[in-house]
Design a protein around this motif. Structure first.
Motif, mmCIF file in Angstrom:
data_model
loop_
_atom_site.group_PDB
_atom_site.id
_atom_site.type_symbol
_atom_site.label_atom_id
_atom_site.label_comp_id
_atom_site.label_asym_id
_atom_site.label_seq_id
_atom_site.Cartn_x
_atom_site.Cartn_y
_atom_site.Cartn_z
ATOM 1 N N SER A 276 -36.884 15.147 36.826
ATOM 2 C CA SER A 276 -35.551 14.945 37.398
ATOM 3 C C SER A 276 -34.519 14.975 36.282
ATOM 4 N N THR A 277 -33.492 15.814 36.441
ATOM 5 C CA THR A 277 -32.509 15.975 35.370
ATOM 6 C C THR A 277 -31.506 14.822 35.289
ATOM 7 N N GLY B 172 -33.244 19.866 24.448
ATOM 8 C CA GLY B 172 -34.414 19.291 23.792
ATOM 9 C C GLY B 172 -35.042 18.177 24.613
ATOM 10 N N GLY B 173 -34.194 17.386 25.278
ATOM 11 C CA GLY B 173 -34.717 16.320 26.114
ATOM 12 C C GLY B 173 -35.490 16.855 27.303
ATOM 13 N N GLY B 174 -35.002 17.970 27.868
ATOM 14 C CA GLY B 174 -35.717 18.597 28.974
ATOM 15 C C GLY B 174 -37.091 19.082 28.548
ATOM 16 N N VAL C 111 -40.648 11.953 35.893
ATOM 17 C CA VAL C 111 -39.912 11.636 34.660
ATOM 18 C C VAL C 111 -38.436 11.912 34.914
ATOM 19 N N GLY C 112 -37.585 10.971 34.521
ATOM 20 C CA GLY C 112 -36.143 11.112 34.709
ATOM 21 C C GLY C 112 -35.427 11.419 33.405
ATOM 22 N N PHE C 113 -34.099 11.240 33.447
ATOM 23 C CA PHE C 113 -33.275 11.536 32.274
ATOM 24 C C PHE C 113 -32.001 10.697 32.360
ATOM 25 N N ASP C 114 -31.674 9.985 31.304
ATOM 26 C CA ASP C 114 -30.430 9.224 31.079
ATOM 27 C C ASP C 114 -30.724 7.845 30.517
ATOM 28 N N GLY C 115 -31.712 7.141 31.118
ATOM 29 C CA GLY C 115 -32.015 5.798 30.632
ATOM 30 C C GLY C 115 -31.073 4.732 31.135
ATOM 31 N N THR D 225 -40.242 6.390 33.870
ATOM 32 C CA THR D 225 -40.349 7.078 32.583
ATOM 33 C C THR D 225 -39.163 8.023 32.470
ATOM 34 N N THR D 226 -38.432 7.943 31.375
ATOM 35 C CA THR D 226 -37.173 8.684 31.298
ATOM 36 C C THR D 226 -36.810 9.007 29.856
#
Length: 350
Positions: free
Chosen positions: A262-263, A182-184, A289-293, A305-306
């Protein structure tokens, strides 16, 4: 049951043929001798039974323990009780800021509940992961939290396992995970909403676990918008420096992406480095846009932005789940990340 304490009880050690006084740790027998009772009575005081002792005797034992600075041996206590106040946490790489932050949250939550957390690095190696679980089982840990790199579930007798962040696809053990798919989708839709069409995905070194779920979320959002994914997936190294080299080559090639999902934030930080080396501006030339925070992504310059993940909530959930260890069908509802707007996607921010 024996215990250990400060080195207050005299002993002897031979050095060069001469005996010299040394200090050794106080034992249960030392406490019993000091209090003038049997070791069984000391054990009753420590364990609150099974037999009652008089108030006078209890006070005498406690005073003896205080005088000798006696403390219980946690391993011996675990063997007696069948379980200790220790928990294990296995991560692929503690030098990765995401896992360092995750470990910090687990340690804080564990301490608040009376647990001590033992951390192990598996180096992305499934055999090391299994070796750690077996070793921790010998310590009678209360549970082992595993950010797994193993595609196949394993069970070690007497050692409850709770998967966190990543788990084998068909595992029926307790698992607390994030909504990576869902985040992707959310991250990719945000880039699409800016009007970007040439959106590339930086996947991990393999498709296992969160990396694969996030890539599939990107794929689903691209398909939903009628955008092509052909030639737009790039599997890059876990190392930030090596990933930056690979991304720089991509940016300096004939098909520099207009936008990148970016995953992981580690990879997103590699994009910033690569862009600087390639003479590209973020987000002017390449949106991101990234992912994890992780803190470095949220608080650095530029702010990325993530999809920020609720690590604190994950820690609370897995400690709550300790009582459910070993049960089947204990996959908790995936925890939702939050799109956090930074300066890399094209949004106007203060």
């Amino acid at each position: 049951m024996e215990g250990v304490g400060s080195p207050l009880v005299a002993g002897k050690e031979r050095t060069g043929g001469k005996a010299r006084g040394i200090a050794r740790r106080a034992t249960l027998s030392d406490v019993a001798a000091e209090a003038g009772v049997s070791t069984a009575v000391v054990s009753y005081v420590l364990n609150g039974g099974p037999r009652n002792v008089s108030e006078t005797t209890r006070i005498a034992v406690e005073q003896a323990m205080e005088k000798l600075n006696y403390r219980r041996n946690p391993v011996a206590s675990a063997l007696t009780a069948g379980r200790s106040n220790l928990v294990g946490l296995l991560v692929p790489d503690q030098s990765n800021p995401f896992f360092a932050e995750l470990a910090g949250e687990f340690e804080r939550e564990g301490r608040a509940r009376g647990y001590l957390t033992m951390l192990g690095n598996t180096s992305h190696d499934a055999s090391i992961e299994l070796d750690y679980v077996r070793a921790l089982a010998d310590w009678r840990v209360r549970a082992v939290f595993v950010a797994s790199v193993n595609e196949h579930e394993f069970v070690v007798d007497g050692c409850p396992i709770i998967y966190v962040h990543s788990a084998p696809a068909k595992s029926r053990l307790t698992a607390a995970l994030f909504d990576d798919f869902g985040g992707g989708i959310t991250a990719t839709r945000h880039l699409i909403a800016h009007g970007y069409e040439d959106i590339h995905c930086l996947a991990g070194p393999s498709d296992f676990g969160p990396f694969g779920h996030r890539r599939r979320g990107w794929e689903a959002a691209m398909s939903e918008a009628g955008l092509s994914t052909k030639g737009r997936v790039h599997y890059v190294a876990a190392s930030r420096l090596e990933a930056a080299r690979q991304i720089r080559d991509l940016m300096m090639g004939d098909r520099c992406p207009r936008a990148i999902f970016s995953t992981s934030d580690e990879q997103a930080l590699s994009v910033l480095r690569a862009a600087a080396e390639a003479g590209k501006s973020i987000p002017g030339d390449v949106a991101l846009v990234g992912f994890d925070g992780i803190a470095e992504a949220l608080q650095g310059r530029p702010r990325i932005t993530t999809i920020a993940l609720p690590l604190r909530r994950l820690a609370v959930e897995v400690f709550n789940a300790i009582e459910d260890c070993g049960s089947t069908d204990r996959r908790h509802e995936p925890l939702q990340g939050q799109l956090t707007i930074g300066e890399t996607c094209g949004c106007q921010v203060a």
